[in-house]
Design an enzyme around this catalytic site. Sequence first.
Site, PDB file in Angstrom:
ATOM      1  N   LEU A 281       0.831  -1.207   0.000  1.00 39.81           N
ATOM      2  CA  LEU A 281       0.000   0.000   0.000  1.00 39.81           C
ATOM      3  C   LEU A 281       0.865   1.256   0.000  1.00 39.81           C
ATOM      4  CD1 LEU A 281      -2.804   1.268   0.069  1.00 39.81           C
ATOM      5  CD2 LEU A 281      -2.691   1.205   2.567  1.00 39.81           C
TER       6      LEU A 281
ATOM      7  N   TRP B 185       9.678   2.949  20.740  1.00 33.61           N
ATOM      8  CA  TRP B 185       9.599   2.564  19.335  1.00 33.61           C
ATOM      9  C   TRP B 185      10.243   1.216  19.078  1.00 33.61           C
ATOM     10  CZ3 TRP B 185      10.800   7.934  16.679  1.00 33.61           C
ATOM     11  CH2 TRP B 185       9.772   8.813  17.022  1.00 33.61           C
TER      12      TRP B 185
ATOM     13  N   CYS C  11       8.210  15.622  19.362  1.00 38.40           N
ATOM     14  CA  CYS C  11       7.355  15.934  18.213  1.00 38.40           C
ATOM     15  C   CYS C  11       6.030  15.193  18.273  1.00 38.40           C
ATOM     16  CB  CYS C  11       8.062  15.619  16.902  1.00 38.40           C
ATOM     17  SG  CYS C  11       8.432  13.892  16.616  1.00 38.40           S
TER      18      CYS C  11
ATOM     19  N   HIS D 156       5.945  17.140   7.836  1.00 39.54           N
ATOM     20  CA  HIS D 156       5.127  15.983   7.504  1.00 39.54           C
ATOM     21  C   HIS D 156       4.193  16.256   6.332  1.00 39.54           C
ATOM     22  CE1 HIS D 156       6.519  14.916  11.543  1.00 39.54           C
ATOM     23  NE2 HIS D 156       6.329  13.669  11.177  1.00 39.54           N
TER      24      HIS D 156
END
Length: 762
Positions: A25, A567, A649, A700
């Site tokens: 995708l 993460w 962020c 972004h």
Amino acid sequence: MNSINSTPIKATVAGVPRIGPRRELKKAVEAHWAGTLDAAGLAEVAAQLRADSWNQLIDAGLDSVPTNTFSYYDQVLDTAVLLGAVPERYATVADDLERYFAAARGNDQLPPLEMTKWFDTNYHYLVPEIDDRTAFSLNPSGILADLREAAQVVAGRAGLRPVVIGPATFLKLAKATPGSGEPFARLSELTPLYAELVSLLAADGAAWVQFDEPVLATDLTPEEISAIAEVYATLAAVADRPAIEVAVYFGDPGEALAPLLGTGIEAIGLDLVSGSVPAGEIDLSAVQVVAGVVDGRNVWRTDPDTALQKLQELAGRAAGVAVSTSCSLLHVPYTTEGEDDLDPAVRRWLAFGAEKLSEVDLLARALNDGADSVAAELGAAREILASRAADPRLANTAVRQRLAEVIESGAQRGSAQVREQLQTQRLGLPPLPTTTIGSFPQTPEIRRTRAGFKNGRIDETAYTKAMQDEIAAVIELQTELGLDVLVHGEPERNDMVQYFAELLDGYASTANGWVQSYGSRCVRPPILWGDVSRPEPMTVGWWQYAQSLTDKPVKGMLTGPVTIIAWSFVRDDQPLAESANQVALAIRDETVDLEAAGAAIIQVDEPALRELLPLRAADQRGYLDWSVGAFRLATSGVRDETQVHTHLCYSEFGEVIDAIAGLDADVTSIEAARSKMEIVDDLGSSGFAAAVGPGVYDIHSPRVPDTAEVAELLQLALKGVPANRLWVNPDCGLKTRGTTEVKAALQNLVAATERAREGLSV
């Protein structure tokens, strides 16, 4: 169960990933954005991914298949489309798909919606904007088309269960535009739309509908709980509808559970990994419990005995019990198949998406047919767990002893005032110093070079030369642009966490363990499986080369311990705080080596500080204590004249301002462009006294902000931050952007800064 005629669920999952096992995708969407794949071609890729997913669930033995879990970008944006809540400014884009992408990522004329983290995960969602003029309306064509498509693929082999973000969660995640009332106050306006939706879903053959309400795992007032219960009582009273499941994940529903159970819904989905089995006084006899006993967020194999104990306890109390995942499998990779480079022992301990489907099926058969019917499979699962627990590599005595000694020493930096004086004298920077966050665009050439080195097509000498050439080009560009503090651009880094994980003992990395972070952005979270240590310096050589090319300061760039933990897929056999401190010790060693090599500025990024914040206020203080402590441990080894930066962020920061101050960094850069400097008010009201760089360039989005736009943001920042404490920088690293747009944006950033400096001298 009530009079709704729906077969009880036995085995299912709360949701599924959508990016494709090989990021199909991502590649298709980015090709569409680049103009090389038309809308029909993109739709064809999406349809194949959906069909493959539905077939995989059925082949795994699941009897209830979730639909409406696919998205081209984000499920919250999809819900805004469903409810007619996309801001009016995007109506200028005529095409439906391009309007959707404009809201997601902006275009030349339109800024995108704000983006932030999905509860306490590393997934980002687009924040709906609700103002008093927003006229909600139901636009169900997408969800109904998905259901019809699924019906053709599934062909009666399993029940279909559309998944929809519930009205309470949608409004709680939304943001009021300036001057407008709180979105949640409009909950009653959404009730008739959801009532209409359930009728339409029933008419199209849905046996069940799942409303996701993770907001019920957060702190709510009694009035809010009552309002949510009223919505579901109204939906349960709809005459022709599917059976309703309300899914609560990422924690316990707490005080909201009993009122919800009294609304007439047929099922409650509970996260029994992050949460627990409801207390005995909670009456579950009127509902089916969709029991999330298989962890949807982490990658370790399920303990079948613990899971079965929970299932059997519920079976004696509920109208029915289904086995499920704790949340959507969106948060884990597709499969461990093909991960041949993993340590064989570690690989056995892992369960990615496909393996979790097998666990759900196994537990469902054990629950419904008896444990004896699957004795051999249960025995194999127990043996794998035992092998992990007995592995001696999970406890490194030297690491644990040294960590205890450093903590006991009480090592810390001097006062902020002393540090500021020493650093000002050493650095000699102009007012409003300009810099970037760290990474520069990762070009196809950079990726090919890294891949060639990894697979042996080029040797280390050629690889080092190629990376040094990239570093030299980045230094030259920054010098040409006139930036004050430079970075080396990080061409050698595949990811800000994975890079370090690959160089630390106790970590493993995957070949294809991709998960979606936002939109087409995918990451491969490394796996922290044992005690962590740093065998050798990780960044010093690259920094030394970059600094040799310029007289301006070049920042040493590191990722902080909390972000590395957040993460990663982290071991679940010890507290997070212990793992964070081990990582912090390794980062501390790196800061000391960078300083010894001559680095005057070291940035230790913690973009995930807010991300791991527990959803309940009662649990937050403990987390903030250890997370702030881990950062301070990581930065405690450098001298006062060495300036420590950090970066945060895409999170809501107001509630953790005190913790940000507690990090005791000399300079904190922070996301602010999309939110129009909202963070500045929080900083001012909290008395935040350190230097700060609220971002003036939203990286972004592909938009290039012009000089006037950057200048406007700078003036907003100067209203809340004194000029002697204000830095100028983008919101985040530039890795995902193109070189041409980055150069133009940074030129405008420098020009706006020069204009602002002239204003300071008047």
